[in-house]
Design a protein around this motif. Structure first.
Motif, PDB file in Angstrom:
ATOM      1  N   VAL A   1      -2.174  52.215 -38.332  1.00 40.28           N
ATOM      2  CA  VAL A   1      -3.378  53.009 -38.564  1.00 40.28           C
ATOM      3  C   VAL A   1      -4.580  52.147 -38.190  1.00 40.28           C
ATOM      4  CG1 VAL A   1      -2.401  54.403 -40.422  1.00 40.28           C
ATOM      5  CG2 VAL A   1      -3.569  52.260 -40.980  1.00 40.28           C
ATOM      6  N   LEU A   2      -5.712  52.800 -37.937  1.00 40.28           N
ATOM      7  CA  LEU A   2      -6.947  52.066 -37.697  1.00 40.28           C
ATOM      8  C   LEU A   2      -8.087  52.754 -38.421  1.00 40.28           C
ATOM      9  CD1 LEU A   2      -8.581  52.889 -34.282  1.00 40.28           C
ATOM     10  CD2 LEU A   2      -6.548  54.089 -35.031  1.00 40.28           C
ATOM     11  N   VAL A   3      -9.127  52.023 -38.708  1.00 39.63           N
ATOM     12  CA  VAL A   3     -10.314  52.604 -39.328  1.00 39.63           C
ATOM     13  C   VAL A   3     -11.021  53.451 -38.274  1.00 39.63           C
ATOM     14  CG1 VAL A   3     -12.546  52.144 -40.389  1.00 39.63           C
ATOM     15  CG2 VAL A   3     -10.571  50.694 -40.936  1.00 39.63           C
ATOM     16  N   ALA A   4     -11.180  54.731 -38.576  1.00 46.65           N
ATOM     17  CA  ALA A   4     -11.831  55.655 -37.642  1.00 46.65           C
ATOM     18  C   ALA A   4     -12.504  56.749 -38.449  1.00 46.65           C
ATOM     19  CB  ALA A   4     -10.822  56.243 -36.656  1.00 46.65           C
TER      20      ALA A   4
ATOM     21  N   GLY B   1     -22.261  50.983 -34.584  1.00 51.10           N
ATOM     22  CA  GLY B   1     -23.220  51.232 -35.645  1.00 51.10           C
ATOM     23  C   GLY B   1     -22.696  50.984 -37.049  1.00 51.10           C
ATOM     24  N   GLY B   2     -21.448  50.578 -37.172  1.00 51.91           N
ATOM     25  CA  GLY B   2     -20.845  50.333 -38.488  1.00 51.91           C
ATOM     26  C   GLY B   2     -19.531  51.070 -38.617  1.00 51.91           C
ATOM     27  N   GLY B   3     -19.605  52.403 -38.741  1.00 47.91           N
ATOM     28  CA  GLY B   3     -18.418  53.234 -38.722  1.00 47.91           C
ATOM     29  C   GLY B   3     -17.643  53.271 -40.027  1.00 47.91           C
ATOM     30  N   HIS B   4     -17.791  54.370 -40.800  1.00 46.75           N
ATOM     31  CA  HIS B   4     -16.991  54.503 -42.019  1.00 46.75           C
ATOM     32  C   HIS B   4     -15.890  55.546 -41.816  1.00 46.75           C
ATOM     33  CE1 HIS B   4     -18.823  58.346 -42.880  1.00 46.75           C
ATOM     34  NE2 HIS B   4     -20.031  57.830 -43.126  1.00 46.75           N
ATOM     35  N   GLY B   5     -15.135  55.828 -42.874  1.00 45.99           N
ATOM     36  CA  GLY B   5     -14.047  56.785 -42.809  1.00 45.99           C
ATOM     37  C   GLY B   5     -13.159  56.647 -44.018  1.00 45.99           C
ATOM     38  N   GLN B   6     -12.058  57.373 -44.015  1.00 46.39           N
ATOM     39  CA  GLN B   6     -11.193  57.423 -45.190  1.00 46.39           C
ATOM     40  C   GLN B   6     -10.469  56.099 -45.460  1.00 46.39           C
ATOM     41  OE1 GLN B   6      -8.732  61.028 -45.456  1.00 46.39           O
ATOM     42  NE2 GLN B   6     -10.057  61.956 -43.915  1.00 46.39           N
ATOM     43  N   LEU B   7     -10.387  55.225 -44.461  1.00 45.17           N
ATOM     44  CA  LEU B   7      -9.716  53.942 -44.649  1.00 45.17           C
ATOM     45  C   LEU B   7     -10.694  52.789 -44.854  1.00 45.17           C
ATOM     46  CD1 LEU B   7      -6.878  54.272 -41.995  1.00 45.17           C
ATOM     47  CD2 LEU B   7      -6.646  54.406 -44.479  1.00 45.17           C
ATOM     48  N   ALA B   8     -11.980  53.086 -44.949  1.00 45.90           N
ATOM     49  CA  ALA B   8     -12.986  52.028 -45.012  1.00 45.90           C
ATOM     50  C   ALA B   8     -12.898  51.213 -46.298  1.00 45.90           C
ATOM     51  CB  ALA B   8     -14.385  52.613 -44.854  1.00 45.90           C
TER      52      ALA B   8
END
Length: 552
Positions: free
Chosen positions: A210-213, A228-235
């Motif tokens: 999996v990757l942070v996306a 720009g940083g990038g958040h998500g459900q795996l952050a």
């Protein structure tokens, strides 16, 4: 006499960069001649595209297309879909940065003009296309923008009279089983600049990773999202997307291809990893960490305000916001939205968690809850498709201390904001569980519990109302949150285009260092993006010209 292609090549390599006060427009003597555009297209193997607004088919007074009521009706039906725009070389998704005269909802008799859209686009498929495009813009003093999918709330990927570098078709994906560097040894993924979230996640999943996306499936991973940083459900589990980056392949303003990593060009690496997209160089590819797939528990929740008092409804929201801190501390994250009518969680996710952990949070409301064998399965099953956000947005990062010590006032502010008819989106997360890497991510992220994004309505038929809603965001709504979070900031990808003191709010104390790095790699400021580093030295005039502030 030299052949045209060789003549252009020599010109691109030898002509000095100009430092005129304004970028050239079609009305300027420095604008390329038709022959120069033709020669450029030949050099690019036919990949130069003149902009035709998507909605030109909806207008009888259009120099671009023939009017068709049937085709226009079909376009209207798909206008909210991201695919309508990310398959276009020039169409931004945020409606404010499209052409107001030439959209599917304006009168057919309205003149169809480019407005703020780019003039031409290069469909970049090779590094050579990057270099050629960058040198051509320098030779002719053109405005240059970098465009991938058009997922862009602040208008960074479009601009009047500009030449766009379209990265969307750089789709290479490679899994590296054992990436080795001084700071990291382990699995990684190398993504071309045009790879989108769903493509990257599918490729990683096939190899057991999996990757942070992002939560939005069609966002480009390596462009503005990760830069720009990038958040998500795996952050919460692994950190922000920028925290995962191992190296960047980038073309500089000098037309040089460099690899930026902690060991090579470390200042460029630092700046690209959280300092914002489209201002330091043109990214060709990005290599980032991936992580082993993990079973995941996910839940969705919807609570309606119908039939209950506002006090009870907002108490539900408050209990969730407070309770979900425990979830984020376990590596989970929650995507939620509240208006004065509904409170929705879509979804709350705990990688490696169990059903009991979510049920045990004590919210007391009915969930659609399930355990999945992998994060990929929950992402596909429980994550609703994201359409175009037809709203004018503003954002604020909410420190954990505000949630823990001033929750009543915070929820009161949300309730007051919702009473204006505003939609409030929240991402509850903890991006510092695994330490804080050395990169340009806004330091305000590191102690934030929630990324809040506010949305006011956009009306395709009423420009006056849209201007009023923009002013409402800047002058009334965001200040309610800023008053409670004086030490906070905002996610630079999801923010108010008119945010006062944006340098501090979007970049924090990193701004001075970022500005110095910008000057080192791009001294003539060929890379410009609204609210990007260095953009305060430029202004966009009413006629669309981009000019230096001290040279207008």
């Amino acid at each position: 006499m030299l052949p045209p292609l060789l003549t252009l090549t020599i010109l691109l390599l030898t002509t000095p960069v100009t430092s005129q006060a304004c970028r050239c427009t079609p009305a300027s003597p420095c604008w390329p001649t038709p022959q120069e555009w033709t020669t450029l297209n030949t050099t690019l193997s036919g990949n130069l595209i003149a902009t035709t607004p998507l909605a030109s088919i909806c207008h009888t007074n259009s120099p671009f297309s023939t009017y068709s009521s049937t085709s226009c009706a079909a376009l209207r039906s798909t206008w909210p879909l991201p695919s309508t725009h990310y398959t276009s070389p020039s169409s931004p998704m945020a409606p404010w940065f499209g052409t107001f005269t030439c959209n599917p909802f304006s009168p057919p008799t309205a003149p169809c003009t480019l407005g703020p859209l780019v003039q031409n686009t290069v469909n970049a498929t090779t590094v050579a296309d990057y270099i050629t495009t960058i040198r051509f813009t320098q030779t002719h003093n053109l405005r240059l923008v970098i465009h991938n999918t058009g997922h862009d709330y602040l208008g960074k990927s479009t601009g009047a009279h500009a030449l766009a570098l379209w990265t969307h078709h750089l789709k290479s994906i490679g899994i590296i089983a054992n990436y080795t560097s001084v700071g990291y040894t382990g699995p990684a993924i190398k993504l071309g600049a045009g790879v989108q979230v769903i493509e990257a996640m599918a490729a990683a999943h096939e190899e057991g990773y999996v990757l942070v996306a992002g939560n939005c499936q069609s966002v480009g991973v390596a462009d503005g999202y990760s830069q720009g940083g990038g958040h998500g459900q795996l952050a919460s589990m692994f950190g922000l997307a920028a925290d995962q980056v191992l190296e960047w392949e980038v073309v500089t303003a000098a037309g040089e291809v460099v690899v930026a990593s902690p060991e090579s060009n470390p200042d460029m690496y630092w700046a690209l990893s959280g300092g914002g997209g489209g201002v330091f160089g043109a990214v060709v590819s990005m290599t980032s960490k991936v992580h082993l797939e993990v079973k995941t528990v996910t839940a969705n929740l919807t609570v309606s305000a119908a039939g209950v008092s506002p006090e009870v409804f907002w108490e539900v929201a408050e209990r969730f916001v407070a309770g979900v801190l425990d979830v984020t501390d376990k590596g989970g994250a929650a995507i939620w939205m509240v208006t004065n009518q509904t409170f929705e969680v879509t979804p709350v996710t705990v990688p490696g968690g169990t059903r009991g952990e979510l049920e045990g949070e004590g919210f007391g409301y009915t969930y659609n809850i399930a355990e999945f064998p992998s994060f990929w399965d929950t992402y596909v099953e429980m994550n609703p498709l994201s359409n175009v956000t037809e709203a004018q947005i503003g954002g604020r990062l909410i420190p954990r201390s505000t949630v823990e010590s001033n929750l009543t006032a915070f929820m009161g502010a949300l309730r007051a904001i919702a009473d204006y008819g505003t939609a409030i989106s929240g991402v509850s997360l903890n991006v510092s569980r695994n330490g804080v890497p050395d990169n340009a991510v806004n330091p305000a992220w590191r102690d934030s519990a929630i990324d809040i994004v506010l949305g006011t309505t956009f009306d395709y038929y009423n420009r006056t109302a849209d201007l009023a809603n923009q002013k409402l965001m800047t002058d009334v709504l965001l200040p309610m949150l800023e008053e409670l979070t004086s030490d906070g900031g905002a996610y630079l990808n999801e923010a108010d285009i008119h945010q006062p003191d944006w340098q501090q709010v979007f970049y924090g104390d990193n701004y001075a260092r970022l500005s110095a790095i910008k000057q080192r790699y791009d001294p003539n400021e060929m890379f410009y993006a609204r609210t990007g580093v260095g953009s305060e030295r430029w202004t966009e005039l009413e006629d669309g010209r981009l000019c230096r502030v001290d040279g207008v």
